[in-house]
Design a protein around this motif. Structure first.
Motif, PDB file in Angstrom:
ATOM      1  N   SER A 118       9.494   1.939  -9.269  1.00  0.00           N
ATOM      2  CA  SER A 118       8.054   2.142  -9.428  1.00  0.00           C
ATOM      3  C   SER A 118       7.388   2.231  -8.062  1.00  0.00           C
ATOM      4  CB  SER A 118       7.436   0.985 -10.229  1.00  0.00           C
ATOM      5  OG  SER A 118       7.970   0.939 -11.529  1.00  0.00           O
ATOM      6  N   ILE A 119       6.784   3.382  -7.767  1.00  0.00           N
ATOM      7  CA  ILE A 119       6.053   3.582  -6.507  1.00  0.00           C
ATOM      8  C   ILE A 119       4.750   4.288  -6.857  1.00  0.00           C
ATOM      9  CG2 ILE A 119       6.064   4.614  -4.204  1.00  0.00           C
ATOM     10  CD1 ILE A 119       9.093   4.518  -4.240  1.00  0.00           C
ATOM     11  N   ASP A 120       3.661   3.542  -6.900  1.00  0.00           N
ATOM     12  CA  ASP A 120       2.393   4.090  -7.387  1.00  0.00           C
ATOM     13  C   ASP A 120       1.529   4.702  -6.300  1.00  0.00           C
ATOM     14  OD1 ASP A 120       2.710   3.506 -10.194  1.00  0.00           O
ATOM     15  OD2 ASP A 120       2.508   1.401  -9.667  1.00  0.00           O
ATOM     16  N   SER A 121       2.000   4.688  -5.067  1.00  0.00           N
ATOM     17  CA  SER A 121       1.331   5.417  -3.984  1.00  0.00           C
ATOM     18  C   SER A 121       2.300   5.533  -2.822  1.00  0.00           C
ATOM     19  CB  SER A 121       0.055   4.700  -3.527  1.00  0.00           C
ATOM     20  OG  SER A 121      -0.543   5.415  -2.450  1.00  0.00           O
ATOM     21  N   LEU A 122       2.219   6.652  -2.094  1.00  0.00           N
ATOM     22  CA  LEU A 122       3.004   6.831  -0.878  1.00  0.00           C
ATOM     23  C   LEU A 122       2.195   6.460   0.361  1.00  0.00           C
ATOM     24  CD1 LEU A 122       4.832  10.172  -1.747  1.00  0.00           C
ATOM     25  CD2 LEU A 122       5.823   7.877  -1.663  1.00  0.00           C
ATOM     26  N   ASP A 123       0.980   5.981   0.146  1.00  0.00           N
ATOM     27  CA  ASP A 123       0.148   5.482   1.229  1.00  0.00           C
ATOM     28  C   ASP A 123       0.276   3.954   1.263  1.00  0.00           C
ATOM     29  OD1 ASP A 123      -2.639   4.167   1.985  1.00  0.00           O
ATOM     30  OD2 ASP A 123      -2.515   6.086   3.027  1.00  0.00           O
ATOM     31  N   PRO A 124       0.742   3.372   2.376  1.00  0.00           N
ATOM     32  CA  PRO A 124       0.990   1.920   2.418  1.00  0.00           C
ATOM     33  C   PRO A 124      -0.219   1.077   2.040  1.00  0.00           C
ATOM     34  CG  PRO A 124       1.968   2.991   4.328  1.00  0.00           C
ATOM     35  CD  PRO A 124       1.143   4.035   3.627  1.00  0.00           C
ATOM     36  N   ARG A 125      -1.408   1.489   2.473  1.00  0.00           N
ATOM     37  CA  ARG A 125      -2.599   0.697   2.166  1.00  0.00           C
ATOM     38  C   ARG A 125      -2.939   0.771   0.677  1.00  0.00           C
ATOM     39  NH1 ARG A 125      -6.427   3.526   6.449  1.00  0.00           N
ATOM     40  NH2 ARG A 125      -5.250   5.238   5.501  1.00  0.00           N
ATOM     41  N   GLN A 126      -2.814   1.957   0.118  1.00  0.00           N
ATOM     42  CA  GLN A 126      -3.095   2.104  -1.306  1.00  0.00           C
ATOM     43  C   GLN A 126      -2.038   1.399  -2.151  1.00  0.00           C
ATOM     44  OE1 GLN A 126      -5.733   2.490  -3.038  1.00  0.00           O
ATOM     45  NE2 GLN A 126      -6.085   4.696  -2.835  1.00  0.00           N
ATOM     46  N   PHE A 127      -0.793   1.474  -1.702  1.00  0.00           N
ATOM     47  CA  PHE A 127       0.283   0.767  -2.397  1.00  0.00           C
ATOM     48  C   PHE A 127      -0.005  -0.738  -2.435  1.00  0.00           C
ATOM     49  CE2 PHE A 127       4.287  -1.505  -2.603  1.00  0.00           C
ATOM     50  CZ  PHE A 127       4.988  -0.828  -3.589  1.00  0.00           C
ATOM     51  N   HIS A 128      -0.446  -1.273  -1.307  1.00  0.00           N
ATOM     52  CA  HIS A 128      -0.786  -2.697  -1.220  1.00  0.00           C
ATOM     53  C   HIS A 128      -1.943  -3.019  -2.163  1.00  0.00           C
ATOM     54  CE1 HIS A 128      -1.735  -6.376   1.568  1.00  0.00           C
ATOM     55  NE2 HIS A 128      -1.343  -6.721   0.362  1.00  0.00           N
ATOM     56  N   ALA A 129      -2.923  -2.135  -2.221  1.00  0.00           N
ATOM     57  CA  ALA A 129      -4.080  -2.373  -3.086  1.00  0.00           C
ATOM     58  C   ALA A 129      -3.693  -2.384  -4.566  1.00  0.00           C
ATOM     59  CB  ALA A 129      -5.138  -1.302  -2.840  1.00  0.00           C
ATOM     60  N   ILE A 130      -2.723  -1.572  -4.933  1.00  0.00           N
ATOM     61  CA  ILE A 130      -2.302  -1.478  -6.336  1.00  0.00           C
ATOM     62  C   ILE A 130      -1.407  -2.651  -6.729  1.00  0.00           C
ATOM     63  CG2 ILE A 130      -0.931  -0.131  -7.990  1.00  0.00           C
ATOM     64  CD1 ILE A 130      -1.812   2.385  -6.399  1.00  0.00           C
ATOM     65  N   THR A 131      -0.447  -3.001  -5.860  1.00  0.00           N
ATOM     66  CA  THR A 131       0.607  -3.947  -6.234  1.00  0.00           C
ATOM     67  C   THR A 131       0.396  -5.365  -5.727  1.00  0.00           C
ATOM     68  OG1 THR A 131       1.940  -3.530  -4.256  1.00  0.00           O
ATOM     69  CG2 THR A 131       2.269  -2.050  -6.142  1.00  0.00           C
ATOM     70  N   GLY A 132      -0.446  -5.513  -4.686  1.00  0.00           N
ATOM     71  CA  GLY A 132      -0.601  -6.820  -4.059  1.00  0.00           C
ATOM     72  C   GLY A 132       0.467  -7.130  -3.040  1.00  0.00           C
ATOM     73  N   HIS A 133       1.322  -6.126  -2.702  1.00  0.00           N
ATOM     74  CA  HIS A 133       2.410  -6.343  -1.745  1.00  0.00           C
ATOM     75  C   HIS A 133       2.449  -5.219  -0.716  1.00  0.00           C
ATOM     76  CE1 HIS A 133       4.640  -9.779  -3.497  1.00  0.00           C
ATOM     77  NE2 HIS A 133       4.115  -9.346  -4.638  1.00  0.00           N
ATOM     78  N   ASP A 134       2.683  -5.582   0.523  1.00  0.00           N
ATOM     79  CA  ASP A 134       2.823  -4.610   1.608  1.00  0.00           C
ATOM     80  C   ASP A 134       4.312  -4.303   1.797  1.00  0.00           C
ATOM     81  OD1 ASP A 134       2.368  -2.965   3.756  1.00  0.00           O
ATOM     82  OD2 ASP A 134       2.061  -4.599   5.189  1.00  0.00           O
ATOM     83  N   LYS A 135       4.901  -3.635   0.796  1.00  0.00           N
ATOM     84  CA  LYS A 135       6.353  -3.457   0.772  1.00  0.00           C
ATOM     85  C   LYS A 135       6.787  -1.997   0.639  1.00  0.00           C
ATOM     86  CE  LYS A 135       8.263  -7.573   1.086  1.00  0.00           C
ATOM     87  NZ  LYS A 135       9.376  -7.879   2.006  1.00  0.00           N
ATOM     88  N   LEU A 136       5.880  -1.047   0.831  1.00  0.00           N
ATOM     89  CA  LEU A 136       6.237   0.341   0.579  1.00  0.00           C
ATOM     90  C   LEU A 136       7.395   0.807   1.452  1.00  0.00           C
ATOM     91  CD1 LEU A 136       5.786   3.036  -0.814  1.00  0.00           C
ATOM     92  CD2 LEU A 136       4.063   3.574   0.924  1.00  0.00           C
ATOM     93  N   THR A 137       7.333   0.536   2.754  1.00  0.00           N
ATOM     94  CA  THR A 137       8.392   0.985   3.661  1.00  0.00           C
ATOM     95  C   THR A 137       9.736   0.388   3.269  1.00  0.00           C
ATOM     96  OG1 THR A 137       6.796   1.214   5.474  1.00  0.00           O
ATOM     97  CG2 THR A 137       9.131   1.073   6.068  1.00  0.00           C
ATOM     98  N   HIS A 138       9.729  -0.875   2.906  1.00  0.00           N
ATOM     99  CA  HIS A 138      10.938  -1.577   2.483  1.00  0.00           C
ATOM    100  C   HIS A 138      11.522  -0.940   1.216  1.00  0.00           C
ATOM    101  CE1 HIS A 138      13.549  -5.115   2.030  1.00  0.00           C
ATOM    102  NE2 HIS A 138      13.209  -5.134   0.753  1.00  0.00           N
ATOM    103  N   ILE A 139      10.663  -0.604   0.272  1.00  0.00           N
ATOM    104  CA  ILE A 139      11.121  -0.017  -0.985  1.00  0.00           C
ATOM    105  C   ILE A 139      11.639   1.402  -0.766  1.00  0.00           C
ATOM    106  CG2 ILE A 139      10.322   0.781  -3.248  1.00  0.00           C
ATOM    107  CD1 ILE A 139       8.379  -1.672  -3.162  1.00  0.00           C
TER     108      ILE A 139
END
Length: 322
Positions: A118-139
């Protein structure tokens, strides 16, 4: 063969092994996981019996879901048990990817065939806003590792008007050189997200129309495939899938059933209640379990009733893994 009163055959089981999730996605668990049951989740022997029974009744594909399934320490053993079951041809998992880089090798060794992340945004800031986690790069690192292994990878994106609905192009750019199937999923109304749904829902049919105009072509589905309409384009390494539960005849090709982490059979994601199978999972003879499942199939409806704003007992998608 598991068949309902409408002639639909069921090759696909979605098996939840926990309803706990460590993300706080705004469309599912905006306040985080709330423990509101006894957490008597399915044991490995119970999972083995469920898998055996469904396999003997025609199931060919099992998707392990949650909550977040990687929160269970025995996940590799669960994957292996499912994979080793006669007649099961494919074992997949849906994950938020939080532990993907650390555990991908263990899952591969256990026999996993496909991974949905599950990746609901490719923008790290937006991803954090959606999921509550700053983990996009890691995922995304985990996705790259999975692709390098040669395994099938799909990426799930829930469409939301204010969060990613106007950023489809970034996904298209990513798919130019990334060989994943990206599935845009229409936001679904659940028991506790009415206001959010009203503000954020986007119809997938608009995206489908634009894809067709841009030269995307339909992919022929396999019989154990999920509900997505998939498309490919000769200029893109990746594919696009659309899951549109509010579209006409969405349920006519239903081929999947769901077992909750508490051992209940859900004939539909939005059924009124789960049908308890726990008492049938306490011994190795699966014939009574099979008979009970077959009897329960008589209650499966022709369709969900989302269009009528009826969401059944589904308070949030973490209950059953979607």
């Amino acid at each position: 063969m598991l068949t309902d009163n409408f002639g639909r055959k069921f090759y696909y089981l979605r098996l939840s092994i926990t309803d706990v999730c460590n993300f706080r996605c705004n469309y599912c668990l905006p306040d985080g996981y709330q423990c509101d049951n006894d957490r008597n989740f399915l044991s490995l022997p119970e999972i083995t019996r469920i898998t055996k029974a469904f396999a003997q009744m025609g199931t060919e594909k099992i998707r392990i879901t949650g909550g977040e399934p990687s929160l269970r320490k025995d996940l590799p053993e669960i994957i292996a048990r499912c994979k080793q079951t006669p007649n099961i041809k494919k074992v997949a998992i849906t994950t938020n990817g939080y532990k993907l880089p650390e555990h991908i090798d263990n899952w591969l060794d256990a026999g996993i065939d496909a991974i949905n992340v599950s990746i609901d945004s490719l923008d790290p800031r937006q991803f954090h806003a959606i999921t509550g986690h700053d983990k996009l790069t890691h995922i995304l690192k985990g996705v790259d590792m999975a692709l390098a292994s040669g395994i099938q990878v799909k990426v799930n994106t829930v469409l939301m008007r204010e969060y990613n609905g106007y950023d489809i192009q970034s996904y298209l750019d990513w798919l130019k050189d990334t060989p994943v199937t990206l599935r845009f999923i229409e936001l679904m109304q659940t028991g506790d997200n009415q206001e959010f749904f009203d503000a954020q829902h986007i119809q997938g049919s608009r995206i489908k129309q634009n894809l067709m105009l841009d030269g995307w072509l339909p992919v022929i589905k396999e019989r154990a495939s999920g509900p997505a309409q998939e498309f490919y384009h000769p200029d893109y390494q990746g594919k696009i899938g659309l899951i549109m539960p509010y579209s006409k005849d969405f349920c006519s090709t239903c081929n999947r059933l769901r077992i909750s982490a508490l051992g209940k059979l859900h004939l539909c994601l939005f059924t009124e209640q789960g049908l308890d199978l726990k008492s049938y999972l306490q011994h190795d003879d699966v014939e009574p379990l099979k008979a009970r499942i077959a009897a329960m199939m008589q209650d499966k409806k022709a369709t969900h009733f989302l269009q009528e704003n009826l969401t059944g007992a589904t308070k949030n998608l973490a209950m059953l893994g979607g």
